[in-house]
Scaffold this active site. Structure first.
Site, PDB file in Angstrom:
ATOM      1  N   GLU A 118       2.333  37.480   6.545  1.00 33.42           N
ATOM      2  CA  GLU A 118       1.622  37.988   5.358  1.00 33.42           C
ATOM      3  C   GLU A 118       2.605  38.174   4.202  1.00 33.42           C
ATOM      4  O   GLU A 118       2.673  39.240   3.584  1.00 33.42           O
ATOM      5  CB  GLU A 118       0.860  39.278   5.685  1.00 33.42           C
ATOM      6  CG  GLU A 118      -0.259  39.049   6.678  1.00 33.42           C
ATOM      7  CD  GLU A 118      -1.244  40.222   6.800  1.00 33.42           C
ATOM      8  OE1 GLU A 118      -1.046  41.261   6.161  1.00 33.42           O
ATOM      9  OE2 GLU A 118      -2.234  40.061   7.552  1.00 33.42           O
ATOM     10  N   GLU A 121      -4.218  36.356  13.423  1.00 31.65           N
ATOM     11  CA  GLU A 121      -4.797  37.711  13.358  1.00 31.65           C
ATOM     12  C   GLU A 121      -6.272  37.578  13.054  1.00 31.65           C
ATOM     13  O   GLU A 121      -6.646  37.031  12.004  1.00 31.65           O
ATOM     14  CB  GLU A 121      -4.110  38.580  12.284  1.00 31.65           C
ATOM     15  CG  GLU A 121      -2.695  38.984  12.642  1.00 31.65           C
ATOM     16  CD  GLU A 121      -2.109  40.017  11.693  1.00 31.65           C
ATOM     17  OE1 GLU A 121      -2.881  40.837  11.152  1.00 31.65           O
ATOM     18  OE2 GLU A 121      -0.875  39.984  11.503  1.00 31.65           O
TER      19      GLU A 121
END
Lengths: 492, 89
Positions: free
Chosen positions: A173, A296
């Site tokens: 991220e 995720e």
């Protein structure tokens, strides 16, 4: 009646077993308490790792485990987690619940866990706050079989032979907690870090770049254009929220049909995101060499009342079993591009497959979906046509059924079907175009309440059971799926 | 046509920023339990004193074994200390 036609004589791409992976982060009670209890714990363990958790994960054939994060990965300095445990640094994990990070679970312990599970490790490196040298040396420490400072340090720490590491993430991220980077900047950083990740011995790293979240197609466009030829995989993160409001996500257990429907509708967006990102990837990589790695995914609710919000502890109901089944069907159907997925997270955090409290352990409805779908791992996808009704609520509608199908090397066919409607059963007629074995059987996960769940007091409230409505017909089979159910049909 | 890059929303900051609010809600929750759900006040105090000395307590409010705020868990009649082998109350 819904009509499902399976092209049993047209097996397509292989469903990579890594689609059935998990993600475990140093967050709340996932690693500490959930997996690692230490060798001195009264909880039965092998070298500090809970035996009950290992046995449960082995039973669903866990193929790959992502670690150490998540956002934690871009603050993790691997050197803090090797060497004698009594000398490792203690620190507070300030982001996630203020828990003490003892660093007792580090590289050796994680790779021991993977060995106990017979699963592939997927390690995420620190690009956000680390250095090229730190990441380079981690790979060298783990995989170099010659003489070098890092390989020698590994030997000094008790591991003579290098580990075989395949999957390596270059940051996490990085558009957010991994450095708030622009895609152009991260693409160049990925290329730089990637340059120094060596393939030692016979190993070859499968390099996974940080990809987009949700529908951020600009990130995918830039990454594929600027760095696509340097990577083996591009990640994607997407979480399902009932209310799509991060400040008021909704309860995991106290909900009505409004939140049931919104979760079904929102989780189906995964298909849309895979299509949109996949189209961009096809433009730059028409041979589909680069995998889309959904590392995720899952539900994200408000934490359980009375618990620390930083621990992200939520219960898990029949609604979560549906979310798991729908997403795994979507991944199976996109397996030409999606070659790994990792539900968040393994134990005690978000859409966990296992919950623990002290020595006690609960297998969640999500766990049982993974167990039922295990039959798809490594099988070849079968194309199908589905003609089904809609599940309508509040002026909106979604397809009532979600499906995927596969055939394995033995010729056994498996068809997973989810009924999203909490009120109506789904009669299904399945036609098999091509060869199929004669015996049909089915199991189903179904309950009478939307929020049915397994608890420490009632661990078996939600369990798979045989589906007795299935009948073989000359062309296939017929069955009736209960409302809000996950079913797996097997032709053997 | 690509979407413009969206403003990033930090999920970590979001969770961390809710700690005080969650603690306040936990106090309300502990106070709102019905009489039949609670242990007597003296037992509640005894449990909290044990928690306060427990090495598994985090930041003075969270049980490291179960993630609960101890002011809620210790008040509930049906709850026990979750620590294995060392159940303290």
């Amino acid at each position: 009646m819904a009509k499902l036609t399976i092209q049993t004589n047209q097996p397509s791409e292989t469903i990579d077993r890594n689609i059935y992976g998990n993600f475990s982060e140093h967050l709340g009670r996932c690693i500490y308490e959930g997996i690692w209890v230490g060798a001195d714990s009264p909880i039965p363990n092998t070298r500090g790792i809970r035996n009950d958790v290992v046995a449960a994960l082995k039973a669903i054939g866990l193929p790959v485990l992502r670690w150490p994060g998540g956002c934690f990965a871009d603050e993790y300095h691997w050197m803090d987690g090797v060497g004698p445990r009594e000398t490792r640094k203690y620190m507070v994990n300030t982001h996630w619940g203020g828990v003490i990070e003892s660093n007792h679970f580090g590289t050796h312990e994680f790779l021991d866990l993977c060995a106990q599970l017979s699963c592939e490790p997927y390690i995420c490196g620190n690009l956000g706050s680390g250095t090229v040298r730190e990441m380079q040396e981690w790979v060298e420490y783990m995989t170099f079989d010659g003489v070098s400072p890092m390989a020698d340090l590994r030997r000094k720490n008790g591991r003579e032979q290098p580990w075989r590491i395949k999957y390596f993430g270059v940051g996490n991220e990085n558009w957010g907690c991994g450095g708030n980077m622009r895609p152009e900047y991260y693409a160049d950083e990925f290329r730089r870090y990637n340059t120094y990740l060596r393939n030692f011995g016979g190993s070859r790293l499968f390099r996974i770049a940080c990809g987009p979240s949700d529908g951020n197609t600009n990130w995918t466009e830039v990454l594929m254009r600027e760095a696509g030829s340097f990577m083996d995989g591009l990640s994607l993160h997407y979480y399902t929220l009932p209310n799509e409001d991060w400040n008021h996500k909704g309860s995991a257990t106290d909900f009505g049909e409004t939140q049931w429907f919104s979760v079904m509708r929102n989780t189906l967006k995964m298909d849309e995101f895979l299509c949109r990102h996949g189209e961009i990837m096809d433009k730059y990589d028409p041979e589909r060499r680069v995998a889309l790695v959904v590392d995720e995914w899952g539900t994200w609710y408000d934490v359980e009342p009375g618990t620390n919000p930083g621990f992200l502890y939520q219960q898990n109901t029949m609604r979560d079993a549906l979310v798991a089944g729908i997403n795994l069907n979507i991944f199976n159907n996109h397996c030409a591009r999606v070659r790994m997925a990792n539900i968040a997270q393994t134990v005690n955090v978000l859409q966990a497959v296992i919950l623990t409290e002290g020595a006690r352990l609960v297998l969640t409805p999500t766990y049982h979906t993974f167990g039922m779908y295990k039959a798809h791992q490594g099988a070849r996808r079968l194309p199908f046509a589905l003609d089904c009704g809609q599940y309508s609520f509040g002026g909106e509608a979604v397809p009532q059924l979600s499906v995927s199908a596969s055939v394995n090397e033995a010729g056994d066919i498996h068809i997973s079907v989810c009924n999203l409607d909490p009120n109506r059963a789904a009669p299904v007629e399945c036609l098999l175009n091509g060869d199929a074995k004669a015996q049909v059987s089915a199991s189903v996960l179904a309950t009478s309440a939307m929020n049915a769940r397994n608890t420490f007091e009632d661990r078996e409230a939600v369990q798979p059971r045989p589906l007795t409505t299935v009948k073989r017909t000359p062309g296939g089979f017929k069955a009736e799926l209960p409302p809000m159910s996950v079913a797996m049909f097997a032709l053997k | 046509m690509n979407e413009p890059h969206e403003m990033y929303f930090c999920r970590i900051c979001q969770a961390a920023s809710h700690l005080e609010e969650a603690l306040a809600l936990a106090c309300e929750l502990a106070d709102s339990l019905k009489a039949g759900e609670c242990v007597p006040e003296a037992e509640y105090r005894r449990r909290l004193e044990i928690c306060a000395r427990c090495p598994r307590l985090r930041d003075g409010h969270t049980c490291g074994v179960c993630g609960c705020f101890v002011i809620v868990r210790a008040r509930r009649r049906e709850m026990a200390c979750p620590d294995v082998g060392g159940e303290r109350w």
